[in-house]
Design a protein around this motif. Structure first.
Motif, PDB file in Angstrom:
ATOM      1  N   THR A   1      51.241  36.602  42.485  1.00 41.10           N
ATOM      2  CA  THR A   1      50.538  37.310  41.415  1.00 41.10           C
ATOM      3  C   THR A   1      51.481  37.562  40.248  1.00 41.10           C
ATOM      4  OG1 THR A   1      51.054  39.468  42.398  1.00 41.10           O
ATOM      5  CG2 THR A   1      48.967  38.430  43.040  1.00 41.10           C
TER       6      THR A   1
ATOM      7  N   ARG B   1      47.404  46.823  42.898  1.00 42.34           N
ATOM      8  CA  ARG B   1      46.894  45.460  42.780  1.00 42.34           C
ATOM      9  C   ARG B   1      45.505  45.444  42.119  1.00 42.34           C
ATOM     10  NH1 ARG B   1      48.191  41.652  47.823  1.00 42.34           N
ATOM     11  NH2 ARG B   1      48.640  40.199  46.114  1.00 42.34           N
TER      12      ARG B   1
ATOM     13  N   TYR C   1      42.771  36.231  35.658  1.00 44.89           N
ATOM     14  CA  TYR C   1      43.288  35.046  36.360  1.00 44.89           C
ATOM     15  C   TYR C   1      43.648  34.007  35.314  1.00 44.89           C
ATOM     16  CZ  TYR C   1      43.479  31.032  39.529  1.00 44.89           C
ATOM     17  OH  TYR C   1      43.882  29.930  40.237  1.00 44.89           O
TER      18      TYR C   1
END
Length: 764
Positions: free
Chosen positions: A561, A593, A598
């Motif tokens: 990530t 998180r 994305y």
């Protein structure tokens, strides 16, 4: 099933957003070029209107160009194939470039009689057999050697790979120029070698390469995967259209078999492409008979209702043929992969030699398959008496030859399909069905002649032929094709367009429904789908599976990530070099998180490389993936899909001193699901929306992600406790074979016990 980890797939959502950006820019340009005061026509407005016309007509122009190219290529391949097939038997004294049909234009003959201008290589049968085998081995050697040396992707049918490409799977070089050139060059050689393979499947592959090469010359298609997919779908329809002379059947085939998603615009493009290809082929008239394919035939007789029972037999045969060929061909494919992977040329030459050595002595195996079907489909009164095929005195001899040809061809299809040459299975399967159907037709006709006034034959008129064996061959060919490909509607239309016999649509539908029912009972898939599973391509089938599992069962929990803020350019480049993934979820921080978006790897790499060209970026440059509250992006900036047309403008704005703002390339609204969502729904999202990745989150916190390949790793029966489902996935064909073997063993045991008791009583 092994899926390649490096396989590339298309993110259709990303592609659609990029396409949306282009449409918005074009709309703004048109709106900016408005008329002058009082509606006065201005030069910018006129240019914008002309541009609209050009853009609107470009798709149709490209589709027509592709169709014309496919038609020309199909005509050339047909002409060369006919000449190479005939040259194995002899040559024309009037011109070496003439095949037997053109050499003996005034005479309707066969390869044994021919005409005065057609000379056999030898009058001695052993010598003629040796030359026939030698030509077959030479053709197969040249074809397989060219494929191995210049274009390995030209081997096989190509339909399985085209289906995967249309669904979003990228296969490098599969639609390139060398694949097109080598497959077009070697396809006539392979067919002429006598291998039990066809050119119809490879014709679809060649058609798609033409579509890719032509459309790739236009930026409108080369930059849009969705538009290129429409062209490839239309090209696949045209490939089937020229292979069978069936434009409507080609369109239906592309809908039923090839494309995973289909809209009205794609259908019209497919129709136009198939129409132009068929018209081009018809204008070139490769056979000089007005026929688009050799086995076109016309029936002018009706059928009788009592024949339905015999049609059902043909349907059962088609279902059984498809099941057993698919089953054992996959076994041969496993053997080929394990033992013959590096011996493709030797395998092809050996198969061609064996086929020629065996087939020469059977009248229906010796001739070309398309020519054989033309003979078997024909009515006896229409020049169909090939080697006394219609004579009553030789009918049982013909039955023996036909049944032998059926089973020999079936075995040859099983071992030949999949070898390292261009190889299709359409025509070989139709040839198997045609020989079987003609055999059934001869037997039924013999029964009618023996008992013309009794039983079911009483409805026949005495002065009119009651049974037409050619129609049985036609229906048997349809049944075998449907059985091996597992398609129905398109086969009905293809067969109708081949014959023009409206009265035989109902028998064809009956036969194919029986074939489909038998295939469904045996639980078989089409051979193209089985090849996809065997090769491990990431392809989601049209059929819905039942999974007793949530998406958390297949999702990836260990992920790379990126933090929304605080990461340096050096850290990000290190991630890209070590992670080897297709994209990175962006989170607010590593503890909670919380998902922020994305970004795909190729967009991230492209943005960084372009930014470095604009200004010097030291390794400690901070990168941000979320916009500041005060930053308001322009209308042209989107959260995803900033294509090259906007890249320069965007990069000049975001590559500020000390900070590289990468948020324009971040999808801030990625597709997300809950970890408890059933896997069936996730599969539907992949099928209908086409994302490359789906993120999984619980209560706003990222917990994993899943891709198509992750879903394909899980087999349906691994999560179900139902024994029937497990048995079905184990393979219904295996179950049927096991049941048949058990039944035979029980019968044998019972017979042995009865024989022992009878023997003891006789001794007393």
């Amino acid at each position: 099933m092994s899926v390649d980890k490096d396989a590339k797939t298309i993110d259709w959502i990303e592609d659609s957003i990029i396409e949306r950006n282009r449409r918005l820019r074009e709309a703004r340009d048109v709106y900016a070029a408005r008329r002058g005061p009082n509606g006065k026509i201005t030069f910018p407005w006129l240019i914008s209107q002309m541009r609209k016309v050009v853009v609107a007509s470009q798709s149709w122009f490209v589709v027509s160009l592709v169709g014309a190219g496919i038609g020309i290529n199909a005509a050339v391949i047909s002409i060369i194939t006919e000449w190479l097939s005939d040259v194995k038997m002899g040559y024309c004294a009037d011109g070496w470039w003439l095949n037997q049909q053109f050499c003996c234009w005034e005479l309707e003959g066969n390869e044994e009689s021919g005409c005065d201008s057609w000379h056999l290589w030898s009058t001695v049968t052993p010598a003629r057999w040796f030359i026939y085998v030698l030509f077959a081995a030479t053709f197969s050697f040249v074809a397989s050697h060219l494929v191995r040396s210049l274009a390995k992707s030209a081997a096989g049918s190509g339909i399985s790979e085209i289906k995967c490409i249309l669904s979003g799977f990228i296969i490098e070089g599969f639609l390139g120029f060398w694949t097109f050139f080598i497959k077009s060059l070697t396809l006539p050689l392979v067919i002429a070698s006598g291998l039990s393979v066809g050119k119809e499947g490879p014709s679809v592959h060649v058609a798609c390469t033409i579509g890719n090469l032509v459309a790739g010359r236009f930026n409108r298609f080369s930059r849009s995967q969705s538009k290129m997919r429409d062209i490839l779908t239309a090209a696949s329809a045209a490939g089937v259209a020229v292979a069978f002379g069936s434009p409507i059947g080609g369109v239906l085939f592309s809908i039923e078999e090839m494309s995973s998603s289909f809209n009205i615009k794609t259908m019209w493009k497919s129709f136009l492409c198939a129409l132009v290809a068929t018209v081009t082929l018809s204008a070139m008239n490769p056979f000089r008979t007005g026929k688009l394919v050799l086995f076109q035939v016309t029936y002018d007789r009706d059928w009788h209702f009592f024949e339905i029972m015999f049609f059902i037999i043909l349907g059962v045969f088609g279902g059984l043929y498809g099941a057993f060929v698919i089953k054992f061909n996959m076994q041969v494919a496993k053997f080929r992969r394990k033992h013959l992977a590096n011996h493709g040329v030797a395998e092809a030459v050996t198969l061609a030699t064996i086929t020629a050595m065996i087939g020469y002595f059977n009248r229906f195996l010796r001739i070309d398959m398309t020519e054989g079907m033309a003979i078997l489909f024909r009515e006896c009164e229409d020049g169909g008496d090939f080697e006394h095929l219609c004579q009553t005195s030789t009918q049982w001899q013909m039955v023996n030859s036909l049944i032998l040809a059926t089973f020999i061809r079936m075995i040859l299809v099983i071992i030949s399909y999949g070898c390292k040459v261009p190889a299709g299975i359409f025509v070989p399967s139709m040839a198997v069905g045609a020989t079987f159907g003609r055999m059934v037709g001869i037997i039924v006709k013999a029964l009618y002649r023996a008992y013309p006034t009794s039983g079911i034959f009483a409805v026949c008129q005495p002065d009119v032929p009651c049974i037409t064996p050619g129609t049985y061959a036609f229906l048997g060919a349809a049944a075998a094709l449907s059985g091996v490909m597992r398609i129905t509607v398109s086969v009905v239309v293809i067969m109708f367009e081949l014959t023009g016999a409206l009265t035989y649509i109902l028998p064809t539908m009956i036969v194919l429904l029986v074939t489909k029912a038998v295939g469904d009972v045996l639980g078989v898939r089409g051979i193209a789908d089985e090849a996809i599973r065997f090769n491990g391509y990431p392809f989601l089938e049209k059929d819905d599976h039942v999974y007793d599992a949530p998406v958390s069962r297949v999702m990836r929990r260990d992920m790379y990530t990126l933090k929304a803020t605080g990461m340096t350019l050096h850290e990000i480049e290190g991630y890209m070099d070590t992670a080897k993934v297709k994209g990175f979820p962006v989170v607010v921080d590593d503890e909670t998180r919380t998902l922020a978006g994305y970004i795909s790897t190729h967009q991230l790499r492209y943005a960084i490389e372009q930014a470095k060209q604009i200004r010097d970026l030291p390794p400690d440059t901070l990168c941000t993936f979320t916009p500041e509250p005060s930053e308001q992006p322009e209308a042209g900036w989107t959260s995803l899909g900033s294509d090259e047309d906007l890249a320069a403008h965007v990069l000049h704005s975001v590559a500020t001193s000390g900070v590289l703002k990468l948020w324009p390339w971040v999808n801030q609204t990625p597709l997300t699901v809950s970890s408890k969502l059933p896997l069936e729904i996730v599969m539907q999202l992949f099928k209908r929306m086409g994302p490359r990745v789906i993120l999984v989150e619980d209560f706003g916190s990222l917990v994993g992600l899943t891709t198509v390949k992750d879903v394909l790793h899980l087999k349906p029966h691994e999560q179900l406790n139902s024994p029937m489902v497990a048995w079905g996935n184990r393979g219904a064909v295996d179950g049927v074979l096991e049941e048949i073997w058990t039944w035979i063993a029980d019968v044998r045991s019972s017979f042995n016990a009865w024989y022992s008791r009878a023997s003891r009583r006789l001794r007393r």
